[in-house]
Enzyme design. Structure first.
Site, PDB file in Angstrom:
ATOM      1  N   GLY A 346       0.771  -1.028   0.101  1.00  0.00           N
ATOM      2  CA  GLY A 346       0.118  -0.073  -0.245  1.00  0.00           C
ATOM      3  C   GLY A 346       0.632   1.265   0.114  1.00  0.00           C
ATOM      4  O   GLY A 346       0.575   2.161  -0.696  1.00  0.00           O
ATOM      5  N   GLU A 349       7.095   2.976   4.198  1.00  0.00           N
ATOM      6  CA  GLU A 349       7.936   4.549   4.863  1.00  0.00           C
ATOM      7  C   GLU A 349       9.120   4.827   5.155  1.00  0.00           C
ATOM      8  O   GLU A 349      10.105   5.129   5.764  1.00  0.00           O
ATOM      9  CB  GLU A 349       7.206   4.401   6.628  1.00  0.00           C
ATOM     10  CG  GLU A 349       8.374   3.076   7.009  1.00  0.00           C
ATOM     11  CD  GLU A 349       7.676   1.596   7.095  1.00  0.00           C
ATOM     12  OE1 GLU A 349       8.567   1.183   8.221  1.00  0.00           O
ATOM     13  OE2 GLU A 349       6.964   1.874   6.376  1.00  0.00           O
ATOM     14  N   HIS A 382      -0.508   6.515   8.807  1.00  0.00           N
ATOM     15  CA  HIS A 382       0.546   5.892   8.736  1.00  0.00           C
ATOM     16  C   HIS A 382       2.062   5.909   8.122  1.00  0.00           C
ATOM     17  O   HIS A 382       2.791   5.434   9.256  1.00  0.00           O
ATOM     18  CB  HIS A 382      -0.128   4.792   8.184  1.00  0.00           C
ATOM     19  CG  HIS A 382       0.872   2.926   8.710  1.00  0.00           C
ATOM     20  ND1 HIS A 382       0.135   2.176   9.924  1.00  0.00           N
ATOM     21  CD2 HIS A 382       1.642   2.433   8.392  1.00  0.00           C
ATOM     22  CE1 HIS A 382       0.714   0.886   9.550  1.00  0.00           C
ATOM     23  NE2 HIS A 382       1.803   0.729   8.630  1.00  0.00           N
ATOM     24  N   GLU A 383       2.757   6.140   7.357  1.00  0.00           N
ATOM     25  CA  GLU A 383       3.750   6.136   7.171  1.00  0.00           C
ATOM     26  C   GLU A 383       4.344   7.461   7.667  1.00  0.00           C
ATOM     27  O   GLU A 383       5.482   7.443   7.716  1.00  0.00           O
ATOM     28  CB  GLU A 383       4.083   6.393   5.500  1.00  0.00           C
ATOM     29  CG  GLU A 383       3.233   5.361   4.369  1.00  0.00           C
ATOM     30  CD  GLU A 383       3.600   4.041   5.151  1.00  0.00           C
ATOM     31  OE1 GLU A 383       4.546   3.581   5.122  1.00  0.00           O
ATOM     32  OE2 GLU A 383       2.614   3.298   4.915  1.00  0.00           O
ATOM     33  N   HIS A 386       5.342   6.255  11.500  1.00  0.00           N
ATOM     34  CA  HIS A 386       6.719   6.018  10.913  1.00  0.00           C
ATOM     35  C   HIS A 386       7.898   6.740  11.565  1.00  0.00           C
ATOM     36  O   HIS A 386       9.455   5.466  11.393  1.00  0.00           O
ATOM     37  CB  HIS A 386       6.973   4.287   9.790  1.00  0.00           C
ATOM     38  CG  HIS A 386       6.217   3.087  10.265  1.00  0.00           C
ATOM     39  ND1 HIS A 386       6.470   2.486  10.397  1.00  0.00           N
ATOM     40  CD2 HIS A 386       4.925   2.641   9.091  1.00  0.00           C
ATOM     41  CE1 HIS A 386       5.443   1.154  11.024  1.00  0.00           C
ATOM     42  NE2 HIS A 386       5.182   1.024  10.028  1.00  0.00           N
ATOM     43  N   GLU A 405       4.814  -1.757  13.503  1.00  0.00           N
ATOM     44  CA  GLU A 405       3.828  -1.884  12.409  1.00  0.00           C
ATOM     45  C   GLU A 405       2.502  -1.503  13.189  1.00  0.00           C
ATOM     46  O   GLU A 405       1.558  -0.702  13.617  1.00  0.00           O
ATOM     47  CB  GLU A 405       3.668  -3.014  11.367  1.00  0.00           C
ATOM     48  CG  GLU A 405       4.321  -2.763  10.535  1.00  0.00           C
ATOM     49  CD  GLU A 405       4.364  -2.015   8.676  1.00  0.00           C
ATOM     50  OE1 GLU A 405       3.928  -1.226   9.821  1.00  0.00           O
ATOM     51  OE2 GLU A 405       5.784  -1.556   8.180  1.00  0.00           O
TER      52      GLU A 405
END
Length: 962
Positions: A346, A349, A382-383, A386, A405
């Site tokens: 998807g 990072e 989300h990325e 990270h 994660e």
């Protein structure tokens, strides 16, 4: 990694399967909608294998004898820095191959005397003077005796004439050539058509074990180093890497005019976070606080169309939120994000250069849906999470991937909520992560969040860690931890952890240390045990408890919850499957309270009630456990749903439904009780409870859509959905407007697709009319983006080859990735077997279906009740090819097995599944190995459940649909 799902984000896949479909033949509608709205958590991981031949299991177990026989690097050498130069050729050579050449100089320190240099290298041919060793300073390097590759463990080995000296520093020079293949791994190529011209992009995906396919390196997360990157490329293209370009000089090499782009040194980081890209993409940019450059890169036509604007607008606020939340400044000079036509994950990072599928970054406000927009928001969040948790501080080894994660999967909701505060994003974690992972973690074949290092060695084992347990259970457990610590204490401990271990590696217990310190430094705050003692029970043993509360006595008990009570748990637990359970609860007219269940059985007199009062535990699903009650309390809760459902929160209404259905599957409560939780739905207007109900009823559809039960089930759902359908028909002025609320837009989709599937009023004619209008004028699509998944899938199911071929034409001509994705999913809804078989064959041809989309397309087809046996036959007939292409590196590969076997519920299907396993042992199952074992377990449980429940489920639906 971004949701390939894994997602994703998702997918990534791992996808969350939404609950209903339009007729038995359009079960895939739920998947289509889900792929639209819920992030894809699927992410790739694992290492490359030798694709020239399929692995054959040895007749006797392999016992490593030499250092190069082990998958882990020896502890003798530590990298300090790399100088890497790469030159990708974006035109094929005389043999029709795309190649790249390169040279690397890695400076490393010897920490233990050794006469071996062992460094990762896979599918690279050494050129020039091969590998040359030198000493730095006054150190002299021993001569190289011989050099060889080890295919099994992916090592380049240099045996020396004498030993390296401990404490001395050396440099290893290599020159090499590799293929810029289309395998989505390492340094690879992506292709697309723009303005009728094929264009080639050189791009990369290093996680988890693919950096070794790009240059010889110490390819383990703890082997952090500084990387000095130089890219040689065509002058008409732009090169990107983790750092900012500091020089771009034109040159001529071997008679070829090129540009040599040099990048600033990276921070000290792991190999899996490296990224190199050469493309003709363009960007838009902004500056955060006047010192951080933010850029969004994509195909020129996409940027010109404004498809990167939304990503640019939300990136700055999310970064600022994380800087405040982590109490740590973003440490790089820029943040690039790029949308790639071919990308297995998807998103990924990479520090300073995050890579995305186009569907996870590009948004067109005219053509894209609310679901597309939310996915882009959550994957970006989300990325960016990270950048600190994972990149700045990195887990030492892949056995602790869950913390990396799981943390990003939890915090993404906080970042997304900050960027879009009206969307109520924090509640979405219940559906997208908690309820989803409950299904997997309730199996006897589940596994703990944290595994021992020795359990995770080879690339396929590493790849298998990128699963729902790591992402979604990790998120759920960390959310629970934040809830019982309180967010301020959690954030202080997290900030201390990140600042202490910046640019280095940790194990998960280091985080517990800093959270415990935050607890001890907070006056007046206490928990009943240390963070270590509490959390070890949630991370070192698999599964979760069901907490049973007897409101007649105040008795409370806990037990390991298994969805199949007859399954056998073979994995031992040092805690005997007991947990320290934080229970937030309330009762009629009383504010929420906190209680800790610290043993198997306890008593809390405050939970004793009488009369019409009820007790509700795990309010807002803050804990990772299910709740059961005595029958009297169940009756009072069901009565409250029936008479005044809004007395219970939206989340807890969803929880009551989800708990009851799963407790019934585990034979803890009756199936009738579970089904009764849905009787109030004709009054429900909120999305989350409806989504919970449809997700659970979907199991009944999967088990019974090939039996006479399905007709009665449809009739019951028609009765329940009719009021919701009429509600949205009225509030949207006969479907001419879109609801203003974010989740109301999702529930409008539920209303239409379920209503059409069960034959409500004019719904089917409405959908067919919209699709026919589009077919008549392809340049003008009258279907609102939110409704496209539903309309496309339903119209293709109700239609024939003309509707399918139109969708295929529009798919091939689509310039927006999310629109192409919708059409790709919808084409799996066809009824005609020959159309579905033709579509399956397309997945073998990358010119028709991109490699990144092949396995998910097969899975879409398998979700169609007509397509399931076709996809199963297709998989068995082509397993060797499919395994070779996707089996060792793709996180989504396990989703393929999970998806195809979801309906399996007969003894015949179970025997077919076991025979499939036996017949393909010589081929292997790679990252789907655990998924196959779980499919066998779930099929066995399904057989028993159907046999025990079919008759009275039929009777219940028949009675309640009248």
């Amino acid at each position: 990694m971004g949701k390939v799902y894994y997602i994703s984000k998702n997918v990534g896949l791992a996808m969350f399967v939404l609950a209903f479909c339009a007729l038995a033949t359009i079960i895939a509608l739920s998947i289509a909608y889900n792929n639209e709205r819920v992030k894809n958590r699927s992410r790739p991981g694992g290492g490359a294998t030798d694709n020239t031949s399929l692995p054959t299991p040895p007749t006797t177990p392999f016992t490593p004898k030499e250092p190069w026989d082990h998958y882990r690097l020896p502890d003798t050498l530590v990298p300090v820095s790399y100088n890497v130069t790469l030159w990708p050729r974006l035109e094929p050579n005389a043999d029709g191959l795309y190649i790249f050449t390169g040279r690397s100089a890695v400076i490393f320190k010897c920490v233990k005397e050794t006469d071996l240099i062992i460094i990762h290298s896979n599918k690279l041919n050494l050129t020039g003077q091969h590998a040359r060793l030198g000493g730095l300073g006054d150190v002299s390097a021993p001569a190289v005796r011989k050099t060889w590759f080890v295919v099994k463990t992916e090592f380049l080995v240099l045996q020396l004439h004498s030993r390296l000296s401990a404490g001395a520093t050396y440099v290893l020079h290599t020159e090499f050539q590799g293929e810029l293949a289309d395998d989505l791994e390492g340094f690879y190529r992506s292709e697309y058509i723009e303005a009728g011209v094929k264009r080639v992009v050189a791009t990369s995906q290093m996680q988890a074990t693919y950096a070794r396919k790009s240059f010889p390196c110490f390819d383990e997360p703890a082997m952090k180093a500084v990387f000095n990157v130089t890219i040689i490329h065509d002058r008409s293209r732009v090169a990107l890497s983790n750092g900012m370009a500091i020089d771009a000089a034109d040159s001529v090499i071997d008679g070829i005019p090129v540009r040599v782009t040099t990048f600033e040194p990276t921070e000290r980081m792991s190999t899996y976070l490296l990224a190199f890209i050469v493309s003709d993409f363009v960007s838009i940019q902004s500056n955060l606080n006047n010192n951080l450059l933010i850029r969004i890169w994509a195909r020129k036509s996409a940027i010109d169309d404004g498809q990167g604007d939304y990503a640019l607008n939300v990136t700055g606020p999310i970064l600022q939120f994380y800087e405040h939340y982590y109490n740590a400044t973003y440490p790089l000079s820029k943040s690039d994000q790029i949308a790639l036509p071919d990308f297995n994950a998807g998103a990924m990072e990479n520090w300073g250069l995050i890579t995305y599928r186009e569907t996870a970054l590009l948004y067109n406000p005219i053509v894209s849906s609310t679901g597309n927009k939310e996915r882009i928001l959550t994957v970006i969040a989300h990325e960016l999470a990270h950048m600190w948790f994972g990149n700045l501080v990195t887990l030492r080894w892949w056995n602790d991937l869950w913390l990396n994660e799981g943390f990003a999967s939890y915090v993404e909701y906080l970042g997304a909520n900050h960027a879009e505060p009206t969307w109520n994003m924090k509640d979405q974690i219940i559906l997208s992560d908690v309820h989803k992972v409950f299904q997997v973690d309730a199996l006897a074949s589940s596994h703990p969040l944290s595994r021992r290092e020795e359990e995770v060695n080879d690339p396929s084992q590493i790849s298998e860690m990128f699963n729902t347990i790591s992402y979604s259970k990790g998120a759920a457990v960390l959310r629970m931890l934040s809830e019982f610590l309180t967010e301020p204490v959690f954030a202080r401990g997290l900030s201390s952890y990140l600042n202490t271990f910046a640019f280095s590696n940790t194990v998960y217990t280091d985080l517990w240390d800093h959270l415990q310190e935050a607890v001890e430094n907070t006056p007046g705050f206490h928990i009943p045990a240390t963070v270590h003692d509490i959390m070890n029970r949630w991370t070192l043993q698999m599964g979760f408890p069901v907490v049973t509360i007897d409101t007649r006595t105040g008795s409370i008990t806990q037990k390991h919850f298994l969805v199949d009570p007859e399954s056998v748990v073979e994995r031992p637990s040092q805690f005997n499957y007991t947990w320290f359970v934080p229970i937030k609860w309330k009762k009629t007219g009383v504010e929420q309270q906190q209680y800790w269940l610290l043993q198997k059985t306890d008593t809390n007199r405050l939970m004793k009630v009488s009369g019409n009062d009820w007790v509700l535990a795990n309010t807002n699903v803050s804990g990772y456990f299910r709740v059961n009650y005595d029958l009297d309390n169940w009756d009072r809760l069901l009565s409250s749903l029936s008479t005044n459902h809004q007395a219970l929160s939206v989340i807890n209404r969803a929880q009551i439904i989800d708990d009851a259905f799963n407790l019934a599957r585990a034979k803890i409560v009756s199936t009738t009780l579970a089904l009764t939780t849905t009787k109030y739905l004709h009054k429900e207007r909120d999305y989350i409870p409806w989504e919970s109900a449809l997700a659970n009823l979907n199991y009944y559809i999967l088990m019974f859509d090939r039996t006479e039960v399905y007709g009665a089930l449809q009739a019951y759902l028609k009765k329940q959905i009719q009021p919701l359908y009429e509600h949205f028909k009225t509030t949207t002025a006969n479907w001419t407007k879109i609801p203003t609320g974010h989740t109301d837009q999702y529930n409008q989709i539920n209303a239409i697709w379920v209503a059409c599937s069960v034959g409500v009023g004019e719904c089917r004619e409405l959908i067919k009319r919209w699709y026919r209008e589009w077919m008549a004028n392809p340049s003008h699509n009258p279907i609102h983006p939110n409704l496209k998944n539903t309309v496309y899938c339903s119209a293709i199911a109700y239609g024939g080859v003309e509707e399918w071929d139109f969708a295929w034409t529009m798919f091939k001509n689509s310039t927006l990735a999310s629109e192409a994705s919708r059409l790709r999913s919808a084409m799996s809804c066809a009824k005609a077997p020959w159309l579905l078989n033709r579509y399956l064959e397309y997945t073998l041809d990358p010119t028709k279906i991109r490699k990144q989309d092949a396995t998910s397309t097969i899975q879409y087809i398998s979700n169609n009740v007509v397509g399931m046996p076709l996809a199963w036959n297709f998989i068995r007939a082509n397993w060797s090819y499919i395994y070779k292409q996707y089996g060792t590196g793709s996180f989504s590969f396990s989703n393929l097995i999970n998806g195809i076997t979801r309906r399996f519920s007969t003894e015949f299907e179970l025997q077919e599944l076991k025979k499939f396993k036996e017949d393909n042992l010589h081929v292997g199952f790679g990252s789907a190995t655990l998924a196959l074992e779980q499919a066998i377990e779930k099929t066995t449980a399904n057989i028993r459940w159907v046999a025990e429940n079919k008759a009275h489920v039929l009777q219940w639906f028949t009675d309640e649909s009248k």
